[in-house]
Scaffold this motif. Structure first.
Motif, mmCIF file in Angstrom:
data_model
loop_
_atom_site.group_PDB
_atom_site.id
_atom_site.type_symbol
_atom_site.label_atom_id
_atom_site.label_comp_id
_atom_site.label_asym_id
_atom_site.label_seq_id
_atom_site.Cartn_x
_atom_site.Cartn_y
_atom_site.Cartn_z
ATOM 1 N N GLN A 154 0.788 -1.122 -0.032
ATOM 2 C CA GLN A 154 0.119 -0.060 0.043
ATOM 3 C C GLN A 154 0.861 1.266 -0.086
ATOM 4 O O GLN A 154 1.802 1.294 0.395
ATOM 5 C CB GLN A 154 -0.942 0.065 1.268
ATOM 6 C CG GLN A 154 -1.963 -1.138 1.082
ATOM 7 C CD GLN A 154 -3.049 -0.740 2.410
ATOM 8 O OE1 GLN A 154 -2.440 -0.335 3.414
ATOM 9 N NE2 GLN A 154 -4.112 -0.982 2.276
ATOM 10 N N SER A 155 0.401 2.207 -0.570
ATOM 11 C CA SER A 155 0.991 3.637 -0.707
ATOM 12 C C SER A 155 0.657 4.418 0.734
ATOM 13 O O SER A 155 -0.548 4.783 0.761
ATOM 14 C CB SER A 155 0.655 4.394 -1.647
ATOM 15 O OG SER A 155 1.503 5.644 -1.777
ATOM 16 N N ARG A 156 1.420 4.381 1.670
ATOM 17 C CA ARG A 156 1.186 5.076 2.846
ATOM 18 C C ARG A 156 1.801 6.410 3.211
ATOM 19 O O ARG A 156 2.404 6.524 4.490
ATOM 20 C CB ARG A 156 1.308 4.043 4.043
ATOM 21 C CG ARG A 156 0.235 2.802 3.956
ATOM 22 C CD ARG A 156 -1.038 3.375 4.787
ATOM 23 N NE ARG A 156 -2.086 2.338 4.842
ATOM 24 C CZ ARG A 156 -2.993 2.151 5.578
ATOM 25 N NH1 ARG A 156 -3.364 3.230 6.169
ATOM 26 N NH2 ARG A 156 -3.827 1.198 5.346
ATOM 27 N N ASN A 157 2.077 7.340 2.422
ATOM 28 C CA ASN A 157 2.592 8.380 2.472
ATOM 29 C C ASN A 157 1.932 9.716 3.090
ATOM 30 O O ASN A 157 2.233 10.693 3.020
ATOM 31 C CB ASN A 157 3.410 8.781 1.246
ATOM 32 C CG ASN A 157 4.612 7.836 0.959
ATOM 33 O OD1 ASN A 157 5.284 7.362 2.015
ATOM 34 N ND2 ASN A 157 4.946 7.477 -0.137
ATOM 35 N N SER A 176 -4.216 5.175 -4.454
ATOM 36 C CA SER A 176 -4.844 3.989 -4.899
ATOM 37 C C SER A 176 -3.854 2.992 -5.576
ATOM 38 O O SER A 176 -4.047 1.796 -5.770
ATOM 39 C CB SER A 176 -6.199 4.111 -5.550
ATOM 40 O OG SER A 176 -6.003 4.801 -6.781
ATOM 41 N N GLU A 177 -2.674 3.657 -6.152
ATOM 42 C CA GLU A 177 -1.711 2.987 -6.787
ATOM 43 C C GLU A 177 -0.950 2.249 -6.010
ATOM 44 O O GLU A 177 -0.438 2.510 -4.918
ATOM 45 C CB GLU A 177 -1.270 3.933 -8.022
ATOM 46 C CG GLU A 177 -2.090 4.504 -8.843
ATOM 47 C CD GLU A 177 -1.432 5.287 -10.044
ATOM 48 O OE1 GLU A 177 -0.019 5.530 -9.757
ATOM 49 O OE2 GLU A 177 -2.017 5.992 -10.592
ATOM 50 N N ASP A 178 -0.099 1.410 -6.636
ATOM 51 C CA ASP A 178 0.831 0.451 -5.663
ATOM 52 C C ASP A 178 2.224 1.466 -5.362
ATOM 53 O O ASP A 178 2.594 2.173 -6.225
ATOM 54 C CB ASP A 178 1.425 -0.688 -6.434
ATOM 55 C CG ASP A 178 0.370 -1.883 -6.529
ATOM 56 O OD1 ASP A 178 -0.551 -2.043 -5.863
ATOM 57 O OD2 ASP A 178 0.479 -2.942 -7.287
ATOM 58 N N GLY A 234 0.403 -12.140 1.440
ATOM 59 C CA GLY A 234 -0.998 -11.560 1.848
ATOM 60 C C GLY A 234 -0.828 -10.111 2.391
ATOM 61 O O GLY A 234 -1.840 -9.533 2.480
ATOM 62 N N PHE A 235 -0.053 -9.744 2.817
ATOM 63 C CA PHE A 235 0.150 -8.551 3.823
ATOM 64 C C PHE A 235 0.153 -7.250 2.558
ATOM 65 O O PHE A 235 -0.025 -6.054 3.040
ATOM 66 C CB PHE A 235 1.343 -8.242 4.481
ATOM 67 C CG PHE A 235 0.990 -9.276 5.777
ATOM 68 C CD1 PHE A 235 0.088 -8.798 6.770
ATOM 69 C CD2 PHE A 235 2.031 -10.426 6.124
ATOM 70 C CE1 PHE A 235 -0.239 -9.816 8.071
ATOM 71 C CE2 PHE A 235 1.735 -11.148 7.160
ATOM 72 C CZ PHE A 235 0.735 -10.803 8.054
ATOM 73 N N ARG A 236 0.527 -7.429 1.260
ATOM 74 C CA ARG A 236 0.723 -6.466 0.277
ATOM 75 C C ARG A 236 -0.297 -5.569 0.238
ATOM 76 O O ARG A 236 -0.100 -4.348 0.295
ATOM 77 C CB ARG A 236 1.053 -7.158 -0.873
ATOM 78 C CG ARG A 236 2.280 -7.817 -1.174
ATOM 79 C CD ARG A 236 2.607 -8.517 -2.439
ATOM 80 N NE ARG A 236 2.875 -7.736 -3.524
ATOM 81 C CZ ARG A 236 4.061 -7.331 -3.833
ATOM 82 N NH1 ARG A 236 4.927 -7.711 -3.098
ATOM 83 N NH2 ARG A 236 4.282 -6.492 -4.788
ATOM 84 N N LYS A 237 -1.483 -5.960 0.381
ATOM 85 C CA LYS A 237 -2.948 -4.995 0.252
ATOM 86 C C LYS A 237 -3.409 -4.756 1.627
ATOM 87 O O LYS A 237 -4.423 -3.902 1.815
ATOM 88 C CB LYS A 237 -3.943 -5.999 -0.099
ATOM 89 C CG LYS A 237 -3.547 -6.398 -1.759
ATOM 90 C CD LYS A 237 -3.112 -5.203 -2.609
ATOM 91 C CE LYS A 237 -3.004 -5.581 -4.108
ATOM 92 N NZ LYS A 237 -2.556 -4.357 -5.033
ATOM 93 N N LEU A 238 -2.571 -5.018 2.859
ATOM 94 C CA LEU A 238 -2.994 -4.681 4.081
ATOM 95 C C LEU A 238 -2.029 -3.621 4.900
ATOM 96 O O LEU A 238 -2.450 -2.751 5.708
ATOM 97 C CB LEU A 238 -3.017 -5.970 5.103
ATOM 98 C CG LEU A 238 -3.829 -7.022 4.536
ATOM 99 C CD1 LEU A 238 -3.773 -8.245 5.613
ATOM 100 C CD2 LEU A 238 -5.375 -6.495 4.398
ATOM 101 N N ILE A 239 -1.043 -3.440 4.224
ATOM 102 C CA ILE A 239 -0.019 -2.624 5.038
ATOM 103 C C ILE A 239 0.880 -1.658 3.995
ATOM 104 O O ILE A 239 0.985 -2.084 2.513
ATOM 105 C CB ILE A 239 1.106 -3.347 5.890
ATOM 106 C CG1 ILE A 239 2.303 -4.216 4.930
ATOM 107 C CG2 ILE A 239 0.380 -4.142 7.114
ATOM 108 C CD1 ILE A 239 3.199 -4.891 5.941
#
Length: 215
Positions: free
Chosen positions: A25-28, A37-39, A115-120
């Motif tokens: 996730q992009s968390r900036n 919403s993009e990777d 599986g964490f790629r879409k969660l964190i």
């Protein structure tokens, strides 16, 4: 020197690009919120000092060595963090106690670390002003779906996890300092064994209070 770091009001700030975290996730956004919403491409904020940054900072050799270790060993460190998160994840699910519908949205079961790629998503990397063996401690601060307010954080020293918990576990200087304090020798063997056991489990105990205190 460390590329891109400039002196800020407190400490130094810049960016770091860790390709190993690309695709998460992009968390900036503020407080590790979703910024796109993009990777994620692996670029996030880099800062020195953690919670003990000052207005007269220096980039020291142990900061540089910590940065270089982080870049060189980023895949190893990513896998170490995700494997530890997976080990603790079921306990986190139980602690948060989401019902079935919320669980599927915020904390779905994870079969493997992918599986964490879409969660964190990684939001900040902290180069702390504490060193051991000539290399500084490094904190990784994440945003996550299951706790948008507090996220989670990991403090490391080289390829070892020192602390795992809320986002503040990544930048609290006392955690790093506690890690380097020598363990007082006990004359009684049973006391020494008890102390050793407590130290081995402390990484987990340090995690548990974060959501209880803040909720």
């Amino acid at each position: 020197m460390i590329p891109g770091l400039i002196k800020a009001e407190f400490g130094y700030e810049g960016t770091i690009k860790l390709d190993s975290w690309a695709g998460f996730q992009s968390r900036n956004g503020g407080y590790g919120s979703i910024s796109s919403s993009e990777d994620f491409d692996g670029s996030c904020r880099l800062a020195t000092g953690g919670d003990m940054a000052d207005n007269n900072p220096e980039i020291k050799d142990f900061h540089i060595k910590a940065y270089e270790f982080t870049i060189k060993n980023q895949e190893l460190i990513k896998n170490m963090i995700l494997e530890y998160l997976q080990k603790e994840y079921k306990g986190l699910q139980e602690e948060y106690g989401y019902d079935d519908e919320e669980k599927e949205q915020y904390m779905p079961d994870v079969l493997d670390i992918s599986g964490f790629r879409k969660l964190i998503g990684l939001s900040n990397v902290h180069l702390l002003n504490v060193e051991k063996e000539g290399i500084g401690y490094v904190g990784y601060e994440f945003g996550c779906t299951w706790d948008n307010e507090h996220g989670f954080g990991v403090m490391t020293h080289k390829d070892r996890i020192v602390s795992f918990g809320g986002a503040d576990s990544s930048f609290l200087t006392w955690i790093a300092r506690k890690d380097i304090e020598p363990i007082e020798k006990e004359t009684d063997d049973s006391k020494s064994e008890e102390t050793d056991t407590q130290n081995k489990t402390e990484i987990i105990d340090n995690r548990k209070p974060w959501w209880k205190f803040w909720k």
